[in-house]
Design an enzyme around this catalytic site. Structure first.
Site, PDB file in Angstrom:
ATOM      1  N   TYR A   1       1.049  -4.513  -7.075  1.00 54.36           N
ATOM      2  CA  TYR A   1       2.165  -5.343  -6.618  1.00 54.36           C
ATOM      3  C   TYR A   1       2.527  -6.415  -7.643  1.00 54.36           C
ATOM      4  O   TYR A   1       3.706  -6.717  -7.868  1.00 54.36           O
ATOM      5  CB  TYR A   1       1.781  -5.976  -5.281  1.00 54.36           C
ATOM      6  CG  TYR A   1       2.897  -6.657  -4.514  1.00 54.36           C
ATOM      7  CD1 TYR A   1       4.224  -6.564  -4.895  1.00 54.36           C
ATOM      8  CD2 TYR A   1       2.595  -7.402  -3.374  1.00 54.36           C
ATOM      9  CE1 TYR A   1       5.224  -7.190  -4.176  1.00 54.36           C
ATOM     10  CE2 TYR A   1       3.588  -8.033  -2.638  1.00 54.36           C
ATOM     11  CZ  TYR A   1       4.894  -7.931  -3.040  1.00 54.36           C
ATOM     12  OH  TYR A   1       5.873  -8.556  -2.319  1.00 54.36           O
TER      13      TYR A   1
ATOM     14  N   ASN B   1      -7.695  -5.480  -5.367  1.00 55.41           N
ATOM     15  CA  ASN B   1      -6.429  -5.611  -6.082  1.00 55.41           C
ATOM     16  C   ASN B   1      -5.885  -7.036  -6.031  1.00 55.41           C
ATOM     17  O   ASN B   1      -5.733  -7.687  -7.051  1.00 55.41           O
ATOM     18  CB  ASN B   1      -5.374  -4.667  -5.484  1.00 55.41           C
ATOM     19  CG  ASN B   1      -5.214  -3.378  -6.254  1.00 55.41           C
ATOM     20  OD1 ASN B   1      -5.845  -3.173  -7.284  1.00 55.41           O
ATOM     21  ND2 ASN B   1      -4.378  -2.498  -5.749  1.00 55.41           N
TER      22      ASN B   1
ATOM     23  N   ASP C   1      -5.452   5.826  -4.612  1.00 54.01           N
ATOM     24  CA  ASP C   1      -5.957   4.492  -4.919  1.00 54.01           C
ATOM     25  C   ASP C   1      -6.200   3.661  -3.666  1.00 54.01           C
ATOM     26  O   ASP C   1      -7.131   2.861  -3.609  1.00 54.01           O
ATOM     27  CB  ASP C   1      -4.972   3.766  -5.839  1.00 54.01           C
ATOM     28  CG  ASP C   1      -4.997   4.309  -7.261  1.00 54.01           C
ATOM     29  OD1 ASP C   1      -5.914   5.099  -7.582  1.00 54.01           O
ATOM     30  OD2 ASP C   1      -4.105   3.954  -8.040  1.00 54.01           O
TER      31      ASP C   1
ATOM     32  N   GLN D   1      -4.455  -4.199   3.327  1.00 58.47           N
ATOM     33  CA  GLN D   1      -5.222  -3.431   4.301  1.00 58.47           C
ATOM     34  C   GLN D   1      -5.831  -4.292   5.406  1.00 58.47           C
ATOM     35  O   GLN D   1      -6.268  -3.765   6.420  1.00 58.47           O
ATOM     36  CB  GLN D   1      -6.309  -2.624   3.582  1.00 58.47           C
ATOM     37  CG  GLN D   1      -5.724  -1.552   2.670  1.00 58.47           C
ATOM     38  CD  GLN D   1      -6.776  -0.706   1.985  1.00 58.47           C
ATOM     39  OE1 GLN D   1      -7.960  -1.020   1.995  1.00 58.47           O
ATOM     40  NE2 GLN D   1      -6.357   0.391   1.360  1.00 58.47           N
TER      41      GLN D   1
END
EC number: 2.7.1.23
Length: 297
Positions: A190, A147, A73, A246
């Site tokens: 998360y 996300n 993912d 990221q």
């Protein structure tokens, strides 16, 4: 068939075990099926893939009709953000661990891809978030997230204090370890571990989930997709904001993060038997329960 698809990009997590074999197998199948194949630069250079042209992700966005991503993912998150402005549909092959958004198992890769390219697939759109960081009235950083966007304290510091406004309306001052602003896709990441709700990916809502809030009454909330969220760092040390874990920016007091829905979206192509609830059952182990006999003993 996907009649407009003539060029297919193959993008892999090049350092994953067995990735070279997977990329070559898929490239050979696609080439024999009449498609032009492109590898991403990193995979081609690190794995010695010379049978087909290779390009940067940006050039792939301008050249490919479909992109197949092999990895986990995290790999898909990074590629999806980069390809979103180009509206390239994505197909995910799971060569990682979870596989929430890389949903085709490696051992089913070839038959699944064959059926998708024949038109036997489900097309699904997912939304993204965008944000800017403003310091002293000037933009110092910007980013997009598939996300979540996460504001968090430093590893060795105490709680941070955040002032949150939604659509220019004051919501609260929050003392916590941080705040997660999540898309529906990110609701299984998360945000879920922090106690947030699951949101079906077809929803356009934005979830705000506090991380270990000082006030236990400070609960997650789901906002309309049109919301503009402003989060100001009022107090705390070593705070940062990250995008899908990221990319990130360090924050100082009075910095503001302005978050809204991105103008771009992601299109996934799934096998025709795919459904979201099956994914939840499998990945969250909802199908694991004791037998009636075992429960009674």
């Amino acid at each position: 068939m996907i009649t407009s698809a003539k060029t297919i990009a193959i993008i892999g997590k090049y350092n994953a075990l067995g990735m070279g074999d997977s990329l070559n197998e898929l490239a050979n199948f696609l080439s024999e099926s009449g498609y032009a194949v492109i590898f991403d630069n990193e995979s081609a250079q690190n794995l010695g893939l010379h049978s087909h042209p290779h390009m940067s992700i940006a050039d792939i966005g301008r050249s490919a009709d479909v992109a197949i991503v092999l990895g986990g993912d995290g790999t898909m998150l990074g590629i999806a953000r980069q390809l979103a402005p180009h509206d390239v549909p994505l197909i995910g092959i799971n060569q990682g661990r979870l596989g929430f958004i890389t949903d085709i198992p490696r051992d089913q890769m070839i038959p699944a891809i064959a059926k998708i390219l024949e038109g036997k697939h489900i097309a699904e759109q997912r939304c993204m978030l965008q944000a800017i960081v403003v310091r002293d009235g000037e933009q110092i950083f910007s980013g997009v997230a598939f996300n979540d966007i996460v504001l968090s304290r430093g590893g060795g510091s105490g709680m941070i204090e955040l002032r949150v406004e939604v659509d220019q309306h004051f919501m609260y001052n929050q003392r916590s370890d941080g705040l997660i602003v999540s898309t529906p896709t990110g609701s299984t990441a998360y945000a879920l571990s922090a106690g947030g709700p699951l949101l079906h990916p077809s929803l356009g809502g934005i979830a705000m989930v506090p991380i270990a809030p000082h006030a236990l009454s400070n609960r997650p909330i789901v906002l309309p997709e049109t919301s503009v969220i402003s989060v100001e760092l009022v107090a705390g040390r070593d705070a940062s904001v990250n995008f899908d874990m990221q990319s990130f920016a360090n924050l100082i007091h009075n910095d503001k993060i302005i978050i809204s829905r991105s103008t771009h979206h992601i299109t996934f192509l799934h096998p025709e038997d795919w459904n979201y609830y099956h994914t939840l059952r499998e990945k969250l182990h909802w199908n694991e329960y004791p037998s009636v006999e075992g429960a009674l003993n």
